[in-house]
Structures are given as C-alpha cells and as structure tokens.
Design a protein around this motif. Structure first.
Motif, PDB file in Angstrom:
ATOM      1  N   GLN A   3     -25.120  43.961  10.071  1.00 14.21           N
ATOM      2  CA  GLN A   3     -26.406  43.287   9.956  1.00 14.21           C
ATOM      3  C   GLN A   3     -26.887  43.262   8.513  1.00 14.21           C
ATOM      4  O   GLN A   3     -26.962  44.301   7.852  1.00 14.21           O
ATOM      5  N   ASN A   4     -27.159  42.058   8.000  1.00 13.61           N
ATOM      6  CA  ASN A   4     -27.685  41.829   6.659  1.00 13.61           C
ATOM      7  C   ASN A   4     -26.707  42.159   5.533  1.00 13.61           C
ATOM      8  O   ASN A   4     -27.088  42.119   4.359  1.00 13.61           O
ATOM      9  N   LYS A   5     -25.474  42.466   5.859  1.00 16.25           N
ATOM     10  CA  LYS A   5     -24.462  42.634   4.821  1.00 16.25           C
ATOM     11  C   LYS A   5     -24.095  41.251   4.274  1.00 16.25           C
ATOM     12  O   LYS A   5     -24.169  40.239   4.977  1.00 16.25           O
ATOM     13  N   TYR A  24     -17.720  37.903  11.316  1.00 15.88           N
ATOM     14  CA  TYR A  24     -18.722  38.587  10.488  1.00 15.88           C
ATOM     15  C   TYR A  24     -20.098  37.950  10.694  1.00 15.88           C
ATOM     16  O   TYR A  24     -21.120  38.652  10.789  1.00 15.88           O
ATOM     17  N   SER A  27     -21.632  39.086  13.788  1.00 17.98           N
ATOM     18  CA  SER A  27     -22.026  40.502  13.738  1.00 17.98           C
ATOM     19  C   SER A  27     -23.313  40.706  12.950  1.00 17.98           C
ATOM     20  O   SER A  27     -23.764  41.843  12.785  1.00 17.98           O
ATOM     21  N   GLY A  28     -23.910  39.610  12.448  1.00 16.08           N
ATOM     22  CA  GLY A  28     -25.184  39.709  11.753  1.00 16.08           C
ATOM     23  C   GLY A  28     -25.102  39.635  10.251  1.00 16.08           C
ATOM     24  O   GLY A  28     -26.121  39.776   9.561  1.00 16.08           O
ATOM     25  N   ALA A  29     -23.913  39.407   9.698  1.00 14.16           N
ATOM     26  CA  ALA A  29     -23.755  39.341   8.253  1.00 14.16           C
ATOM     27  C   ALA A  29     -24.164  37.976   7.700  1.00 14.16           C
ATOM     28  O   ALA A  29     -24.184  36.975   8.419  1.00 14.16           O
ATOM     29  N   ASN A  30     -24.499  37.962   6.414  1.00 15.41           N
ATOM     30  CA  ASN A  30     -24.678  36.725   5.674  1.00 15.41           C
ATOM     31  C   ASN A  30     -23.305  36.387   5.082  1.00 15.41           C
ATOM     32  O   ASN A  30     -22.807  37.105   4.212  1.00 15.41           O
ATOM     33  N   TYR A  53     -26.381  31.298  12.891  1.00 17.48           N
ATOM     34  CA  TYR A  53     -25.856  32.351  12.032  1.00 17.48           C
ATOM     35  C   TYR A  53     -26.127  32.034  10.565  1.00 17.48           C
ATOM     36  O   TYR A  53     -26.400  30.889  10.203  1.00 17.48           O
ATOM     37  N   SER A  54     -26.035  33.052   9.732  1.00 22.49           N
ATOM     38  CA  SER A  54     -26.272  32.886   8.302  1.00 22.49           C
ATOM     39  C   SER A  54     -24.945  32.622   7.601  1.00 22.49           C
ATOM     40  O   SER A  54     -24.079  33.490   7.531  1.00 22.49           O
TER      41      SER A  54
END
Length: 248
Positions: A3-5, A24, A27-30, A53-54
């Motif tokens: 998250q937020n990685k 990724y 899973s919450g990543a940027n 998603y980001s």
C-alpha cells in the motif's frame, strides 16, 4: 502489503512485466510502467486506472541513459519517492554466433544488461533517501546456466545480471537497498490452453509456469519483512533445471 509503495516496472507493456505491474497495482502500490512501446504501455496504464488502481506510464528506452534518468525524475516529480524497482525489460535474438552481428549483440546486451545497471543506479540514488531504503529485482534466466543453440547474446546478458545482482547488493547494502534477481524457466505468456501434456509433465511441478508465478516471486523479494534476503538468484522454473535427462 505494498500500500502506497512506489514501484517502477520496466518492460511493463506485455507478458511477465504487465502481470508484475498489474499485481503490484492490485496490492495498493503506485505503479510506474516503463516501456519503449507507447501504444501498449498507454493501453495497460489506461486499463489499470479505469479499474481504480494507481498507474502512470512513462515511455522509456531502458538502454539509453537519458531515458532512464528521465524515468526516475518523472517518478519523483509525481510520487516523491521510489521504493521498488523491477528490471524486467529484455529482448531475445536467436541467431547463430556465425551470423550474429556486433550491432545485434550490442542491442541485446544494452537492453538486457546495461539497462539493469543504469536503472538500478539511478533508482538507488533516490531509494537511499528513504528511511527504509528500497528493493531491486532484476529478471535473469535459467539460460544463464544452461543453453540451446544460438542464444549467446541472451545467455551472456542474463549471466551478467546474476553477477551484477550480488555486486550491487554489496555496494548498496550500506543504504539499506536489497538487490536480488529471478531466473524464470518456461513461463508461458501466450495461449496457455494450447500447451500439451508433454509440456507440463517435464516439470516437477506438473505444469508450465505462468506470469503470476514470477509476480509472486517479486512480492517475496520486495517485501520489507524479508530484509534478510539479498544478493540471491531465485530460480522459478517448476524444477526443470534440476531434472536429469537421459537418452534411452
């Protein structure tokens, strides 16, 4: 888990790289998608964003120093940090060593091996500013240790990645940056249903690999909880390279 990685994936427009980037993102990543193919890269990015998603696409020729530098600075401008780099970009030119030109040799070495050095060096400059450092994973290959005919440039590039991995792990250790590589075996990126039983049965695992198998390995190697794992070459091949072959 991520998250937020901020995760950069090179060669993210198709195949294994696309799956890694997608997992990724889920899973919450940027996720920053770097690829030389603008049409495919933009389409993958658009699809991820539309799903909520980001994701951010940056056109990149990973063999060019200026492109790699721009990739990192644009990532920092947008997300302010870099946590994870996955060096996935690569090309394959199966040509006899009698026919392989020096230009073709250089093309493979620059895309597959020089890019790993360039991307890792430039990403590490920002990772070392993080409180917990960062993690780098590069795609080597079981072809670094075994061969078929006419694969000299590819085998050399992948063998170089294995050696470069433990060298960078040593150099980046004081900055808390872990560096590992993955050696995939047969990972089917086309029509999996078209595979035959003999394709699957030659693996200890009983099946040919899928791109998600490599994404899972990336997750393991970049998870902060696995901070004791660095400098390794993780073979993910269903056991194929450990199978003894005899001709009857």
């Amino acid at each position: 888990m991520f998250q937020n990685k901020v995760v950069i994936v090179t060669g993210a427009a198709q195949g294994i790289g696309k799956e890694i980037a997608t997992q990724y993102a889920k899973s919450g990543a940027n996720v920053v998608l770097a690829d030389v193919n603008a049409n495919l890269g933009e389409n993958v990015c658009k699809d991820l964003v539309e799903q909520g998603y980001s994701a951010f696409y940056i056109p990149t020729d990973v063999g060019r120093e200026k492109d790699v530098s721009l990739l990192m600075t644009k990532t920092i401008e947008r997300y302010k940090k870099i946590d994870i780099l996955v060096n996935n970009a690569g090309i394959f030119r199966p040509l006899s060593p009698y026919d392989l030109s020096l230009e073709q040799w250089d093309e493979v070495i620059n895309t597959n091996l020089r890019s790993v050095f360039l991307c890792s060096r430039e990403a590490a400059k920002f990772m070392r500013l993080n409180e917990r450092g960062g993690a780098i994973v590069s795609m080597a290959s079981t072809r670094a240790k075994m061969s078929e005919p006419h694969t000299e440039s590819y085998a050399a590039s992948k063998g170089g990645i294995v050696a470069l991995t433990h060298a960078l792990a040593c150099s980046f250790a004081p900055d808390h940056i872990r560096v590992n590589c993955i050696s995939p075996g047969w990972i089917e990126t086309g029509d999996y249903n078209a595979l035959k039983e003999i394709d699957h049965s030659q693996h200890f695992s009983g099946r040919v690999g899928r791109p998600e198998d490599i994404a899972k390995a990336c997750f393991y190697l970049t998870d902060e909880r696995n901070d004791f794992v660095t400098g390794i070459d993780l073979t993910v091949d269903g056991g194929m390279t450990k199978k003894m072959i005899y001709e009857e």
